[in-house]
Design a protein around this motif. Structure first.
Motif, PDB file in Angstrom:
ATOM      1  N   GLY A   1       0.822  -1.209   0.000  1.00 37.16           N
ATOM      2  CA  GLY A   1       0.000   0.000   0.000  1.00 37.16           C
ATOM      3  C   GLY A   1       0.855   1.256   0.000  1.00 37.16           C
ATOM      4  N   LEU A   2       1.908   1.270   0.822  1.00 39.41           N
ATOM      5  CA  LEU A   2       2.810   2.425   0.860  1.00 39.41           C
ATOM      6  C   LEU A   2       3.535   2.594  -0.473  1.00 39.41           C
ATOM      7  N   LEU A   3       3.942   1.472  -1.070  1.00 41.95           N
ATOM      8  CA  LEU A   3       4.648   1.540  -2.345  1.00 41.95           C
ATOM      9  C   LEU A   3       3.749   2.096  -3.448  1.00 41.95           C
ATOM     10  N   PHE A   4       2.501   1.673  -3.467  1.00 40.93           N
ATOM     11  CA  PHE A   4       1.573   2.176  -4.484  1.00 40.93           C
ATOM     12  C   PHE A   4       1.375   3.688  -4.345  1.00 40.93           C
ATOM     13  N   VAL A   5       1.278   4.160  -3.119  1.00 39.84           N
ATOM     14  CA  VAL A   5       1.112   5.602  -2.898  1.00 39.84           C
ATOM     15  C   VAL A   5       2.370   6.352  -3.335  1.00 39.84           C
TER      16      VAL A   5
ATOM     17  N   ALA B   1      -4.716   4.632  -5.151  1.00 42.38           N
ATOM     18  CA  ALA B   1      -3.429   3.964  -4.950  1.00 42.38           C
ATOM     19  C   ALA B   1      -3.387   3.206  -3.621  1.00 42.38           C
ATOM     20  N   SER B   2      -4.000   3.786  -2.594  1.00 48.66           N
ATOM     21  CA  SER B   2      -3.946   3.179  -1.261  1.00 48.66           C
ATOM     22  C   SER B   2      -4.736   1.885  -1.183  1.00 48.66           C
ATOM     23  N   PHE B   3      -5.713   1.708  -2.078  1.00 46.15           N
ATOM     24  CA  PHE B   3      -6.565   0.526  -2.003  1.00 46.15           C
ATOM     25  C   PHE B   3      -6.223  -0.527  -3.052  1.00 46.15           C
ATOM     26  N   LEU B   4      -5.124  -0.311  -3.790  1.00 42.72           N
ATOM     27  CA  LEU B   4      -4.692  -1.338  -4.733  1.00 42.72           C
ATOM     28  C   LEU B   4      -4.264  -2.605  -4.006  1.00 42.72           C
ATOM     29  N   ASN B   5      -3.688  -2.448  -2.797  1.00 45.38           N
ATOM     30  CA  ASN B   5      -3.303  -3.642  -2.038  1.00 45.38           C
ATOM     31  C   ASN B   5      -4.532  -4.448  -1.619  1.00 45.38           C
TER      32      ASN B   5
END
Length: 284
Positions: free
Chosen positions: A106-110, A195-199
């Motif tokens: 999640g952090l990486l996507f952001v 981005a935060s909810f892609l995980n």
């Protein structure tokens, strides 16, 4: 075996136990800086333009930004009485590595989304104050609601409500916010949300992850463990058995002379009596 299983087998030993506690500590530090030295806190934000100029510490320090709760009381309640318990429970359900993977992905996507947004807009002030860990923390809440939909909590310490309903309400709020931002032309505000909810999408859509940890599987596992615990109780004496054969169901209460061993070739904690230890079919 899905890609999450493969990663866990290869890198599982690198998982950070009790990751939620470390995140809470970061939030507390960020909250203190917000009131003691806001200028220093702004030097730690996720700002791609400044990172590209050499301030590489921002790649890590942006995680200390606390959720915007308005005052210290709401901050303490949301962090210590809500976020920490559900994060710790989710780690116990998934295991340390999978929970770590969920948070860090999640952090990486952001992080990636912030750079893409900067390259597209070229406007520094549209990025730094937008990309925080708030929605990553809320994705933990949604994951917990998906795993424990029938778990009942007290909303505002008074109203009993199930997690699944809170999850649906929060999802509706997020969708409303996205639509509102798009309508007013502030599409940049929707990027960190998505981005935060892609995980969450990766973990809970089997077509993408093949994960065994979907809500129905978690429920079945809890029911199976409960049934196994009940089956180990001797109805005549009321005492619980410590060992039970996965094949015949016998325990040391049935025969004190029985010996039990775990099978190292089976995937999972399967225990067998001496009669079935070498004759059972291995669980793969």
């Amino acid at each position: 075996m899905n890609w999450i299983d493969k990663l866990e087998r290869k890198y599982g030993r690198y998982g950070i136990p009790n990751l939620t506690m470390y995140m809470v500590i970061c939030y507390v530090l960020g909250y203190l800086l917000m009131y003691i030295n806001p200028g220093m806190l702004s030097m730690l934000s996720l700002e791609p333009a400044m990172i590209l100029k050499g301030q590489i510490w921002r790649l890590v320090t942006w995680v200390i930004y606390p959720p915007q709760t308005g005052n210290f009381l709401l901050f303490a309640i949301s962090i210590f009485f809500f976020y920490y318990p559900i994060g710790s429970s989710l780690e116990r359900t998934w295991g340390t590595f999978r929970y770590n993977l969920y948070i860090f992905s999640g952090l990486l996507f952001v992080l990636v989304a912030s750079f893409l947004t900067y390259f597209i807009t070229g406007r520094m002030y549209l990025v730094g104050g937008v990309f925080t860990t708030y929605y990553v923390s809320m994705s933990v809440f949604l994951a917990y609601a998906a795993c424990y939909p029938n778990m009942q909590i007290l909303l505002w310490f008074v109203i009993p409500i199930k997690m699944k309903w809170m999850g649906w309400v929060y999802g509706a709020i997020i969708l409303y916010n996205i639509i509102t931002y798009v309508r007013v032309g502030a599409w940049v505000m929707t990027v960190p949300i998505i981005a935060s909810f892609l995980n969450f999408i990766l973990f809970f859509f089997p077509a993408l992850s093949g994960s065994r940890y979907n809500p129905k599987e978690v429920k079945r596992r809890r029911e199976f463990q409960k049934a196994m615990a009940q089956s180990r109780v001797n109805p005549s004496t009321g005492s619980a058995a410590k060992h039970k054969c996965a094949i015949c169901g016998r325990t040391e209460l049935d025969d004190p002379n029985l010996e039990f061993r775990f099978c190292s070739k089976c995937n999972g904690n399967y225990e067998y009596c001496q009669d079935h230890l070498f004759t059972h079919q291995h669980v793969k």
